[in-house]
Enzyme design. Structure first.
Site, PDB file in Angstrom:
ATOM      1  N   THR A   1       0.847  -1.198   0.000  1.00 19.08           N
ATOM      2  CA  THR A   1       0.000   0.000   0.000  1.00 19.08           C
ATOM      3  C   THR A   1       0.881   1.247   0.000  1.00 19.08           C
ATOM      4  O   THR A   1       1.957   1.232   0.600  1.00 19.08           O
ATOM      5  CB  THR A   1      -0.887  -0.022   1.261  1.00 19.08           C
ATOM      6  OG1 THR A   1      -1.753  -1.153   1.178  1.00 19.08           O
ATOM      7  CG2 THR A   1      -1.733   1.245   1.385  1.00 19.08           C
TER       8      THR A   1
ATOM      9  N   GLY B   1       6.144  -0.775   0.078  1.00 18.21           N
ATOM     10  CA  GLY B   1       6.952   0.374   0.461  1.00 18.21           C
ATOM     11  C   GLY B   1       7.305   0.316   1.943  1.00 18.21           C
ATOM     12  O   GLY B   1       7.004  -0.659   2.634  1.00 18.21           O
TER      13      GLY B   1
ATOM     14  N   GLY C   1       2.623   3.968   7.688  1.00 17.38           N
ATOM     15  CA  GLY C   1       2.256   5.368   7.455  1.00 17.38           C
ATOM     16  C   GLY C   1       0.892   5.476   6.794  1.00 17.38           C
ATOM     17  O   GLY C   1       0.149   6.428   7.032  1.00 17.38           O
TER      18      GLY C   1
ATOM     19  N   GLU D   1      -0.386  -5.778   5.685  1.00 15.35           N
ATOM     20  CA  GLU D   1       0.940  -5.777   5.052  1.00 15.35           C
ATOM     21  C   GLU D   1       1.852  -6.806   5.717  1.00 15.35           C
ATOM     22  O   GLU D   1       2.598  -7.512   5.033  1.00 15.35           O
ATOM     23  CB  GLU D   1       1.565  -4.381   5.146  1.00 15.35           C
ATOM     24  CG  GLU D   1       0.896  -3.381   4.210  1.00 15.35           C
ATOM     25  CD  GLU D   1       1.364  -1.952   4.397  1.00 15.35           C
ATOM     26  OE1 GLU D   1       1.181  -1.164   3.474  1.00 15.35           O
ATOM     27  OE2 GLU D   1       1.911  -1.615   5.467  1.00 15.35           O
TER      28      GLU D   1
HETATM   29  C1  5RP Z   1       1.347   1.790   4.398  1.00 14.18           C
HETATM   30  C2  5RP Z   1       2.810   1.655   4.366  1.00 14.18           C
HETATM   31  C3  5RP Z   1       3.544   2.276   3.225  1.00 14.18           C
HETATM   32  O1  5RP Z   1       4.248   1.293   2.549  1.00 14.18           O
HETATM   33  C4  5RP Z   1       4.479   3.315   3.754  1.00 14.18           C
HETATM   34  O2  5RP Z   1       3.730   4.251   4.506  1.00 14.18           O
HETATM   35  C5  5RP Z   1       5.193   4.048   2.609  1.00 14.18           C
HETATM   36  O3  5RP Z   1       4.269   4.803   1.899  1.00 14.18           O
HETATM   37  P1  5RP Z   1       4.678   5.650   0.630  1.00 14.18           P
HETATM   38  O4  5RP Z   1       5.151   4.704  -0.414  1.00 14.18           O
HETATM   39  O5  5RP Z   1       3.428   6.384   0.236  1.00 14.18           O
HETATM   40  O6  5RP Z   1       5.779   6.601   1.045  1.00 14.18           O
HETATM   41  O7  5RP Z   1       3.442   1.066   5.208  1.00 14.18           O
HETATM   42  O8  5RP Z   1       0.796   1.236   5.557  1.00 14.18           O
END
Ligand code: 5RP
Length: 222
Positions: free
Chosen positions: A25, A81, A95, A102
């Site tokens: 995500t 990510g 985040g 995940e």
């Molecule tokens: C979501 C996550 C994302 O992988 C992490 O927040 C990175 O996000 P982005 O690629 O938008 O920087 O852990 O729960």
């Protein structure tokens, strides 16, 4: 090209026909999905298990075939990510609030391929980013107290109007300010032992390749 885009496209090119993929995500994953969709249109035969409603809807829009863990409990590779990656390839994630699914999908995979821009690479976890934990709503007051005892300043993640954010699993996300995490594995164990915490955003020992998109247009694979 954006550093996230570099990493995302590189990872999407690792997929092979016949593979079932975990699909993470976030904005970096969105670039991987775009590239995966191009490859699907060119004939790549893959299926994905999405880790969030957001990723699920992107896959439907892009025409990436979906499946479930029920149909495919073992996944060949997950692309996801991270918010921070340290030199031991330990991660902070969550985040986007999708940490529970995940971590399940990453754990069900032969390899978790982490995709990040170089700004996510840190010497020490938890200095620049808050550690998210997913908490059952009923348990929030108790969990906040236990989190403080673990040495952090926790607060419930909320929308702009002050209403608490609800995760895809119907839970709350509590963000914890640690100002640096010395022993991530130990902290992960302690967090998992608190009743009411469903999952935490520390991913230790899960990452396989870490694909770092560089500002100079290059890619580093760790
Ligand atoms: C979501 C996550 C994302 O992988 C992490 O927040 C990175 O996000 P982005 O690629 O938008 O920087 O852990 O729960």
């Amino acid at each position: 090209m954006d550093t996230k885009q570099l990493a995302g496209r590189y990872a999407a090119d690792l997929g092979e026909s016949g593979w079932v993929l975990g699909l993470g995500t976030g904005s970096t994953v969105a670039f991987a999905l775009e590239r995966l969709a191009e490859r699907v249109r060119e004939g790549l035969d893959v299926r994905g298990v999405p880790t969030s409603l957001d990723t699920e809807s992107k896959c439907r829009r892009y025409g990436i075939p979906l499946t479930t863990l029920e149909e495919h409990p073992r996944l060949r590779m997950t692309i996801d990510g991270a918010d921070e990656v340290d030199p031991q390839k330990r991660l902070i994630k969550g985040g986007g609030g999708a940490l529970l699914r995940e971590k399940v999908v990453a754990s069900a995979s032969e390899e978790l391929v982490v995709i990040v821009g170089e700004n996510k690479v840190v010497d020490r976890l938890g200095v620049g980013f808050l550690l998210p934990v997913e908490v059952v709503p009923f348990a929030v007051p108790y969990v906040l107290r236990r989190l403080e005892e673990l040495g952090c300043a926790p607060f419930v993640r909320a929308h702009q109007d002050g209403k608490p954010l609800v995760s895809d699993n119907g839970n709350r996300i509590v963000d914890c300010r640690f100002d640096g995490i010395d022993e991530p594995e130990e902290l992960e164990r302690r967090l998992n032992a608190v009743p009411g915490i469903v999952e935490n955003g520390l991913f230790c020992g899960l990452a396989g390749r870490v694909v770092v998109g560089k500002a100079d247009g290059g890619i580093e694979v760790r």
